[in-house]
Scaffold this active site. Structure first.
Site, mmCIF file in Angstrom:
data_model
loop_
_atom_site.group_PDB
_atom_site.id
_atom_site.type_symbol
_atom_site.label_atom_id
_atom_site.label_comp_id
_atom_site.label_asym_id
_atom_site.label_seq_id
_atom_site.Cartn_x
_atom_site.Cartn_y
_atom_site.Cartn_z
ATOM 1 N N ASP A 70 -25.808 29.989 15.735
ATOM 2 C CA ASP A 70 -25.288 30.905 16.733
ATOM 3 C C ASP A 70 -24.487 32.007 16.023
ATOM 4 O OD1 ASP A 70 -24.769 31.467 19.682
ATOM 5 O OD2 ASP A 70 -22.707 31.074 19.045
ATOM 6 N N TYR A 128 -17.828 38.345 20.468
ATOM 7 C CA TYR A 128 -18.748 39.197 21.217
ATOM 8 C C TYR A 128 -18.263 40.648 21.251
ATOM 9 C CZ TYR A 128 -20.880 34.863 22.837
ATOM 10 O OH TYR A 128 -21.528 33.644 22.896
ATOM 11 N N HIS A 183 -30.517 25.964 23.193
ATOM 12 C CA HIS A 183 -29.660 26.578 22.173
ATOM 13 C C HIS A 183 -28.917 25.551 21.334
ATOM 14 C CE1 HIS A 183 -27.157 29.519 20.232
ATOM 15 N NE2 HIS A 183 -26.052 29.033 20.769
#
Length: 354
Positions: free
Chosen positions: A163, A276, A330
């Site tokens: 990730d 992010y 994921h």
């Protein structure tokens, strides 16, 4: 301490939960892909009180503690936490969001049979203390390097990242290419020359939501565990993020407790969202990066290999193994640990062969 959500939440907090759900649904409508369309199944509730401290999840695990130990080291004002054990060539593991070093715990014993394993909490996340100067992945990679090379004397490592931790791992490999023997990139499309940060954020509502300044913290801070529980199912195998009917979180209640324990710390919660908020800088850094040439393996969720490979290929021209993990969304390491372990052990056993 983290206690059962069913027994410890004061009644007024339900209004905050409603606010979170309302905001998330609005963002889902505005930002999600066409596949995101189903309700979230009920998440598992906390099953027990989790003790505070960096070793909370392993304190009573005698078998784990015979093989691994918790360590910390000061790196430019950040106390970095990592777990290490095993024997052999170093293998460094970097986690993503919303996880910690603990995401690797299930497969660490098998990896440690061949390698000295170092599972890190990224700067500002997990049980690392203090905030890095920035959460862009190039900066975080330099913190990791100062820990590994500067403090631990590791100048030749095998490296795996999952990730957003794979974004850090790639930057480590491109900045210090002579120090990385082999690299495994787990389920992370890369912002960069093939995928702009703005397009990246539009791929799923959560990327846009988490990128907002201050707004996610305001809505999530009192309901961290509830939010994480819902999110884990969203991107699990069969989850709505992959166009499925919906899925439960693949983690046990105690595993969710452990992740929530760290993300309930305000600085860690903000640090996670900052991963992010720095995607634009990541795009610039990745566009400027020199492609890595060490042997690279790409593992992705089932059904996503072609897309992910298209985003990383310009930066990783020597992908010698690329495979989807069967029956995994994921959370590859949790959803199909046997498959992931076999792939990692086989790939890193090949050493420096080029």
């Amino acid at each position: 301490m983290l206690t059962s959500a069913a027994t410890s939440r004061p009644a007024p907090r339900w209004s905050r939960t409603v606010a979170v759900v309302t905001a998330v649904l609005a963002l889902t409508t505005a930002c999600t892909t066409s596949g995101g369309r189903a309700q979230h199944p009920a998440a598992p509730q906390a099953s027990a009180v989790v003790a505070a401290g960096y070793d909370a999840a392993t304190r009573e695990d005698a078998e784990f503690n015979r093989q691994f130990r918790h360590e910390t080291a000061d790196v430019d004002g950040v106390k970095m936490h990592y777990v290490t054990g095993g024997a052999g060539e170093p293998l460094v593991l970097l986690h993503g969001w919303p996880q910690s070093w603990y995401s690797w715990r299930e497969i660490m014993p098998a990896l440690a049979e061949k390698h000295t394993v170092y599972a890190l909490d990224l700067p500002g996340l997990g049980d690392s203390e203090g905030a890095p100067s920035s959460y862009d992945k190039a900066t975080l990679a330099r913190y990791v390097h100062r820990l590994l090379a500067g403090r631990l004397g590791l100048h030749r490592i095998n490296l795996a990242g999952h990730d957003l931790g794979a974004g850090v791992a790639f930057q480590y490999a491109t900045q210090f290419p002579d120090e990385v023997v082999r690299y495994a990139h787990l389920d992370y499309p890369m912002p960069g020359p093939a995928l702009g940060a703005n397009a990246y954020r539009q791929a799923s509502w959560h990327m846009s939501f988490h990128s907002q300044d201050g707004f996610p913290e305001l809505l999530v801070d009192d309901d961290v565990r509830d939010y994480l529980s819902l999110f884990y199912g969203y991107v699990a195998y069969g989850g709505t993020s992959f166009g499925g009917p919906g899925a439960k979180a693949p983690f046990t209640a105690r595993q969710i407790d452990e992740y929530a324990r760290t993300y309930q710390r305000p600085q860690v919660l903000t640090g996670g969202f900052a991963l992010y908020r720095t995607l634009d800088q990541d795009e610039r850094d990745n566009k400027a990066a020199k492609p890595i040439t060490m042997p690279t393996m790409l593992l992705t969720a089932e059904g996503t290999l072609d897309f992910t490979r298209s985003t990383v290929r310009p930066l990783m021209p020597n992908i010698t193994r690329a495979v989807e993990v069967p029956a995994a969304g994921h959370w590859l390491i949790r959803e199909n640990p046997e498959f992931v372990t076999t792939e990692l052990v086989t790939f890193f056993a090949r050493g420096a062969d080029r």
